[in-house]
Design an enzyme around this catalytic site. Structure first.
Site, PDB file in Angstrom:
ATOM      1  N   THR A 199      -9.575  -0.011 -10.460  1.00 60.15           N
ATOM      2  CA  THR A 199      -8.243  -0.555 -10.260  1.00 60.15           C
ATOM      3  C   THR A 199      -8.198  -1.820 -11.087  1.00 60.15           C
ATOM      4  OG1 THR A 199      -6.671  -1.282  -8.618  1.00 60.15           O
ATOM      5  CG2 THR A 199      -8.918  -1.666  -8.089  1.00 60.15           C
ATOM      6  N   THR A 205      -3.394  -0.770  -8.020  1.00 58.77           N
ATOM      7  CA  THR A 205      -4.218   0.406  -8.289  1.00 58.77           C
ATOM      8  C   THR A 205      -3.424   1.699  -8.264  1.00 58.77           C
ATOM      9  OG1 THR A 205      -6.251   1.533  -7.567  1.00 58.77           O
ATOM     10  CG2 THR A 205      -4.790   0.803  -5.837  1.00 58.77           C
ATOM     11  N   ARG A 249       0.836  -1.199   0.000  1.00 60.10           N
ATOM     12  CA  ARG A 249       0.000   0.000   0.000  1.00 60.10           C
ATOM     13  C   ARG A 249       0.876   1.257   0.000  1.00 60.10           C
ATOM     14  NH1 ARG A 249      -5.065   1.364  -1.496  1.00 60.10           N
ATOM     15  NH2 ARG A 249      -6.273   2.441   0.099  1.00 60.10           N
ATOM     16  N   ASP A 272      -7.970   8.093  -0.227  1.00 60.78           N
ATOM     17  CA  ASP A 272      -8.712   7.030   0.470  1.00 60.78           C
ATOM     18  C   ASP A 272      -8.765   7.271   1.973  1.00 60.78           C
ATOM     19  OD1 ASP A 272      -9.513   5.589  -1.709  1.00 60.78           O
ATOM     20  OD2 ASP A 272      -8.257   3.843  -1.350  1.00 60.78           O
ATOM     21  N   GLY A 301     -12.913  -1.874  -8.004  1.00 62.60           N
ATOM     22  CA  GLY A 301     -14.225  -1.296  -7.691  1.00 62.60           C
ATOM     23  C   GLY A 301     -14.307  -0.533  -6.388  1.00 62.60           C
TER      24      GLY A 301
HETATM   25  N1  GLU Z   1      -8.400   2.930  -3.713  1.00 65.68           N
HETATM   26  C1  GLU Z   1      -9.220   1.776  -3.692  1.00 65.68           C
HETATM   27  C2  GLU Z   1      -8.866   0.870  -2.544  1.00 65.68           C
HETATM   28  O1  GLU Z   1      -7.772   0.826  -2.135  1.00 65.68           O
HETATM   29  C3  GLU Z   1      -9.073   0.980  -4.933  1.00 65.68           C
HETATM   30  C4  GLU Z   1      -9.461   1.765  -6.099  1.00 65.68           C
HETATM   31  C5  GLU Z   1     -10.521   1.113  -6.890  1.00 65.68           C
HETATM   32  O2  GLU Z   1     -10.791  -0.047  -6.772  1.00 65.68           O
HETATM   33  O3  GLU Z   1     -11.076   1.801  -7.670  1.00 65.68           O
HETATM   34  O4  GLU Z   1      -9.649   0.153  -2.066  1.00 65.68           O
END
Ligand code: GLU
Length: 602
Positions: A410, A428, A111, A452, A497
């Site tokens: 992603t 992602t 991450r 996020d 998603g």
């Molecule tokens: N930022 C999202 C996450 O870490 C993922 C981005 C996405 O799936 O569109 O859960």
């Protein structure tokens, strides 16, 4: 940005020789295109991703004797070329691995991290949160990338090939180009207004000032050179070298077109942040469900704990016997409860006291499952429970916390090899196109993952575990999942998603395990997503079905969502073959391949 891509068609492959060989052909004419397939079965290993070129890159590595980890990195690097708005070395992700020799599941948390200077006020100006879109397209939202370190750690820990070798197909693809399809063109058009303000981005993705035409070839020689540099110097080029220096300069002073009026706020990422970046190798989450062992990603992702809690709740009723409306009802309610608890308790465990064990315990699930009634619908936002001290049914542990917005784009890939190793890997940049900022001369976009984080506490006055902090990882929903049956891989799964990832993976799991659908049909089935909100989102397939009225009669409220997720998976068939499965329609369909196809596909 999160946008429906229903009528889109994915690009056709240019790595045709490889793909044609995968299909059993002896030779293939250069640059002919092959039909993409959402399902394939056979021997020698399997790869599923959203993109035929990327899947073919993984198959190429498997065919040359590489293992699942080598192939997963090759596939991800190729996605960095053909899915540059979702995947790439400017972002992060989560890697889950089953080792066939040790029978153990391990994970890598790659991450992105906030700069070491970040405080909980990262996104506040004069005490007020800045606009979400302003935060997205800025240096402020760029976290220290984890993807190069993920590839490096995966290969060093479990791979059998050097980084230089597995990057080769992707480097070739970046140099020679790939064929633009309607999805790529649409994603570019959706981003045109901001891409054009960054000359380094426009130069690659807006050739001639416009989104590239469908059928044209898009090359990214800068990225080819960056991959070549990584092949030569390793990922130190990013964390301690020239690519890193360029990256830091770009974040600290986003290179905006002087003619544009865009205010792209700078971020405080430094060389020290890059040098300090570390992959976390925490244990996977594990729950048992009807004799299966379900392994997922532990916090900083909320994927494993939320899906795990929902499964523990759902074990209370036999979904195999339920009629379709009752099945959907219980799935929706279990998701609602699990999200209520996720929102209250999950953040970066390095800085937050996350009760992971409690969230995954059967005892806690028992205290929550009793809320689910077949003839009644729970009200959202639902209050969380307290997993540290599971209380009698229905006891509130705090103020309800709704699910904050997360981007919905992603990419997920799933790989298995002939030895039985399995990888589920989701990566992602956060939004489609991340921050919109390309590192000049390096060919890759930077993430906007730090959006996020909660900008302010989701419930005023209640501790929010997902506020920014120094070096902190924002909470994710990514849910790469590996399922074992008596210690052996049964199947593996994941999806993009944003927060809908969790419900997509959960629903696909249930459709396959409890409702008996072949994996590819479970992936294709119309989706519902409930995330502790008043309305449950439905894809058109459910929205337009008589099931909606039956559920509304029970008290459910719905909203239409044109498209949710884009899953891929692999499955070990009883006869020893591997099956790869991807989307049939969403995002123009995904790409599933095996090294040596044989027999019926499912
Ligand atoms: N930022 C999202 C996450 O870490 C993922 C981005 C996405 O799936 O569109 O859960």
């Amino acid at each position: 940005m999160a946008l429906p891509r229903h009528a889109a068609h994915r690009r056709l492959t240019v790595l045709t020789a490889v793909a044609a060989l995968a299909a059993g052909a002896a030779t293939a004419p250069a640059h002919a295109s092959v039909q993409k397939s959402p399902v394939a079965a056979g021997y020698g290993g399997a790869v599923a991703s959203v993109d035929a070129d990327a899947t073919a890159a993984g198959i190429e590595v498997l065919r040359k004797g590489g293992n699942a980890v080598d192939a997963a990195v090759a596939t991800a690097a190729a996605l960095g070329v053909t899915e540059p708005y979702s995947a790439g070395i400017g972002g992060g992700g989560y890697f889950v691995y089953y080792n066939a020799r040790t029978h153990k599941v391990s994970t890598l948390d790659g991450r992105e991290r906030a700069p070491l200077s970040a405080t909980k006020d990262l996104f506040l100006e004069k005490g007020k949160p800045i606009g979400f879109a302003d935060a997205v397209t800025s240096g402020l939202s760029v976290g220290t990338p984890g993807t190069p370190a993920t590839w490096d750690t995966a290969l060093r820990s479990w791979g059998s090939r050097p980084l230089a070798q597995v990057l080769r197909p992707a480097e070739r693809l970046a140099r020679d180009g790939f064929t633009v399809d309607a999805t790529f063109r649409q994603q570019t058009a959706d981003n045109q207004a901001r891409f054009k303000d960054f000359p380094a981005t426009a130069r690659i993705f807006l050739p001639g000032g416009k989104p590239p035409a469908v059928g044209s070839t898009l090359k990214n020689p800068d990225l080819a050179r960056t991959y070549a540099l990584l092949a030569e110097q390793g990922v130190d080029a990013v964390y301690h070298g020239a690519v890193g220096r360029d990256l830091v300069r770009t974040v600290r002073k986003p290179p905006v077109d002087p003619a544009s009026h865009r205010l792209a706020r700078p971020g405080d990422l430094t060389a020290k942040d890059l040098a300090a970046y570390r992959i976390e190798q925490q244990a996977p989450t594990r729950v048992t469900y009807r004799g299966l062992d379900v392994y997922g990603m532990a916090p900083s992702s909320s994927g494993g704990t939320t899906m795990g809690e929902a499964l523990n709740i759902l074990e209370h009723g036999n979904l195999r016997k339920a009629d379709q409306a009752t099945y959907l009802h219980r799935y929706i309610e279990a998701s609602r409860i699990a999200f209520a608890d996720r929102n209250r308790w999950v953040g970066d465990p390095a800085q937050e006291n996350v009760p992971e064990k409690g969230l995954l315990s059967k005892k806690f699930a028992d205290s929550r499952a009793c809320l689910v009634k077949d003839d009644k619908v729970l009200t959202s936002p639902l209050a969380p429970g307290d997993p540290r001290r599971p209380a009698p049914c229905g006891t509130r542990a705090g103020t309800p916390a709704p699910t904050p917005y997360e981007g919905q784009q992603t990419t997920h890939l799933t790989v298995a090899d002939k030895w039985g190793n399995v990888v589920a890997y989701t990566l992602t940049l956060e939004q489609t196109g991340g921050s919109g900022i390309t590192v000049p001369g390096r060919g890759f976009l930077l993430n906007n993952e730090l959006t996020d984080f909660s900008f302010t506490p989701v419930t005023p006055g209640v501790h929010d575990p997902n506020l920014p902090g120094p070096g902190k990882r924002p909470r994710s929903s990514m849910s790469p999942t590996i399922v074992l049956d008596h210690g052996r891989p049964a199947f593996a799964l994941g999806s993009p998603g944003g927060a809908t990832i969790i419900t997509t993976v959960l629903q696909t799991f249930l459709d396959h395990v409890d409702r008996g659908m072949p994996l590819v049909d479970a992936i294709a089935a119309p989706r519902a997503s409930q995330r502790n909100a008043a309305r449950t989102e439905l894809e058109p397939g459910l929205w337009n079905s008589p099931l909606r009225a039956r559920l509304e009669a029970r008290g459910h409220a719905f909203a239409l969502n044109p498209e949710i997720g884009a899953a891929t998976g692999v499955q070990r068939l009883p006869d020893g073959r591997w099956l790869a499965a991807a989307e049939k329609v969403r995002r123009g369909g995904g790409s599933a391949m095996v090294v040596r196809p044989s027999g019926p596909s499912h």
